[in-house]
Design a protein around this motif. Structure first.
Motif, short mmCIF file in Angstrom:
data_model
loop_
_atom_site.label_atom_id
_atom_site.label_comp_id
_atom_site.label_asym_id
_atom_site.label_seq_id
_atom_site.Cartn_x
_atom_site.Cartn_y
_atom_site.Cartn_z
N ASP A 117 -8.16 3.94 -1.31
CA ASP A 117 -8.45 2.57 -1.75
C ASP A 117 -7.17 1.80 -2.04
N PHE A 120 -6.22 1.34 8.33
CA PHE A 120 -7.30 0.63 7.64
C PHE A 120 -7.91 -0.38 8.60
N LEU A 124 -11.85 -5.61 2.65
CA LEU A 124 -11.62 -4.28 3.20
C LEU A 124 -12.92 -3.73 3.78
N SER A 183 -10.83 2.21 4.90
CA SER A 183 -9.46 2.67 4.70
C SER A 183 -9.35 4.15 5.03
N TYR A 184 -8.26 4.48 5.73
CA TYR A 184 -7.98 5.89 6.05
C TYR A 184 -6.88 6.46 5.16
N ILE A 186 0.87 -1.18 0.00
CA ILE A 186 0.00 0.00 0.00
C ILE A 186 0.91 1.23 0.00
#
Length: 472
Positions: free
Chosen positions: A411, A372, A404, A407-408, A318
């Motif tokens: 995506d 997340f 998922l 998410s912070y 990520i």
């Protein structure tokens, strides 16, 4: 310990009512026989404590005339119980029968006759053909634990054979005509009270039955009866509640035990069937207590592992994590969403768990920045085993699914993280779970009871523990 390996279990009177038990216990013919052997040892010891008081009298003995006699210092030297049986009366209770028993004693005799002639010596007495029959009643005391008592008892003394040391042969006539009856009466009066004492002496042992057994600071398990014991011709079935509760808060779970029947087996003394309900009630209790969660930091992962809990490792999958939170360590919080569910199928115990995994970046000032939240569904296989007087387990991962939830950091695709979290589960989560499961959960026990030759089988909807028992 009088018949405690089975009377202690039979003796529970129900204090609660439920449709189905969570735990069933079966005592087989082999277990009843072991109980008989224990009981005979105790009764034999009790009969050895018979005290016969000194007694004396005056009788007319031909051709001597009036004879003053006395018997003193009489005590038991041997007790034999060669034949005994414990019979189950279907639907009612227990009868104990003893036959062809014998008691040997000795003492001193003294006589005076013709006013001036005195004689004395010792004697040995063998009493044969002793028979005892007693019925045992079973009830519950004020604490809900079992209590037993001898409900009725009969004892008869058969033949007696005496051997005098010293004195003349006419002493035998004196014994046969007068003293024999007196000695038999003295013996018979004491036998049933001593048998009742032997049964009563079981009660302190019965008070050790773990009707409510503490597991740890969060949970306890209740083994009270939910129905009266089923007494058949050759076995006794007991239905126990078998339910976990939070300590100090007995809240029923939103599910009930399903009916199950123990298979016809007789290789062991005792069989314990524990349903999936019992295990699932434990999961319900621990979930209510809020302890089904685990915080994971990098120091909990083996140093040899390539997986590190930092933004550099996760930034590989990520990229925005590495950009927004460069060079920071991470923390994962694994927490159950709902109570895990265990199912038993033949030779297979499976647990389904639904959890969330929340990832945080640890700031230099130790505050946590959320990154997340993932939904993680895992299926694990459980290997159940008995360790001393407890049921323990160990789990291994079957499969897991990640999705998922939130998410912070924008995506991202979850797929590349599956290997990472698979490793976290195997390296940290499952070892932590297994460390707790290895501590075990108490089985229904009484006194200083030891399990031997124990076997465990996973059947449909329950596990079956077959075991022999030994009391110290």
């Amino acid at each position: 310990m009088f018949l405690c390996c089975w009377l202690g279990l039979v003796a529970l009177i129900p204090t609660t009512l439920s449709t189905n038990p969570g735990v069933k216990v079966r005592l087989t013919e082999k277990g009843i026989e072991y109980g008989r052997q224990l009981g005979m040892a105790v009764i034999q010891q009790k009969l050895g404590s018979i005290k016969i008081p000194d007694f004396s009298g005056t009788e007319k003995v031909s051709p001597i005339g009036k004879v003053q006699y006395s018997l003193s210092n009489m005590h038991i030297v041997n007790v034999g119980l060669p034949k005994s049986s414990v019979d189950l009366v279907p639907g009612t209770g227990v009868t104990l029968s003893i036959g062809d028993a014998f008691i040997s004693l000795n003492g001193n005799w003294r006589v005076k006759y013709l006013r001036i002639i005195k004689d004395s010596g010792s004697f040995d007495l063998d009493v044969n053909g002793l028979s005892i029959a007693t019925t045992i009643s079973i009830k519950s005391d004020e604490t809900g634990r079992p209590a037993v008592s001898s409900d009725s008892c009969s004892a008869t003394v058969g033949s007696a054979k005496v051997k005098f040391h010293g004195g003349a042969s006419w002493l035998y006539n004196l014994f046969t005509t007068f003293i024999d009856k007196a000695l038999r009466n003295a013996l018979q009066k004491q036998i049933c009270p001593l048998v009742a004492d032997a049964v009563s002496d079981l009660n302190p042992q019965l008070k050790t039955l773990n009707v409510l057994a503490k597991v740890d600071k969060y949970a306890e398990i209740e083994y009270s009866m939910v129905s009266s014991p089923t007494v058949l011709k050759s076995l006794i079935d007991l239905s126990l509640k078998g339910e976990f509760y939070n300590i100090g808060k007995h809240q029923e779970p939103p599910f009930s035990p399903a009916a199950f029947n123990l298979p016809p087996q007789n290789n062991n003394m005792l069989y314990i069937g524990m349903s999936a309900f019992t295990v699932n009630s434990a999961a319900f209790v621990y979930n209510n207590a809020g302890v089904l969660s685990l915080s994971i930091t990098d120091d909990m992962i083996p140093k040899s592992s390539p997986i590190r809990l930092n933004t550099k490792t996760f930034g590989t999958f990520i990229p925005q994590i590495a950009k927004q939170f460069p060079g920071l360590m991470m923390k994962l919080l694994v927490k159950t969403v709902k109570t895990p569910t265990l199912t038993f199928q033949p030779n297979n115990a499976t647990v389904q768990a639904i959890t969330t995994v929340t990832a945080f970046a640890i700031q230099p000032n130790s505050t946590l920045s959320p990154l997340f939240v993932l939904n993680l569904e895992a299926s694990v296989s459980a290997r159940m085993f008995v360790s001393e007087m407890k049921l323990a387990a160990a789990v291994t991962l079957n499969k897991m699914d990640l999705t998922l939830d939130k998410s912070y950091v924008g995506d991202f695709q979850v797929g590349p993280l599956e290997n990472v979290f698979h490793g976290v589960l195997k390296l940290v989560v499952l070892p932590a779970v297994n460390a707790q499961l290895a501590k075990g959960y108490p089985l229904p026990t009484i006194g200083k009871m030891k399990l031997m030759n124990t076997q465990l089988d996973v059947l449909k909807d329950y596990i079956l523990i077959g075991t022999d028992v030994q009391f110290s």
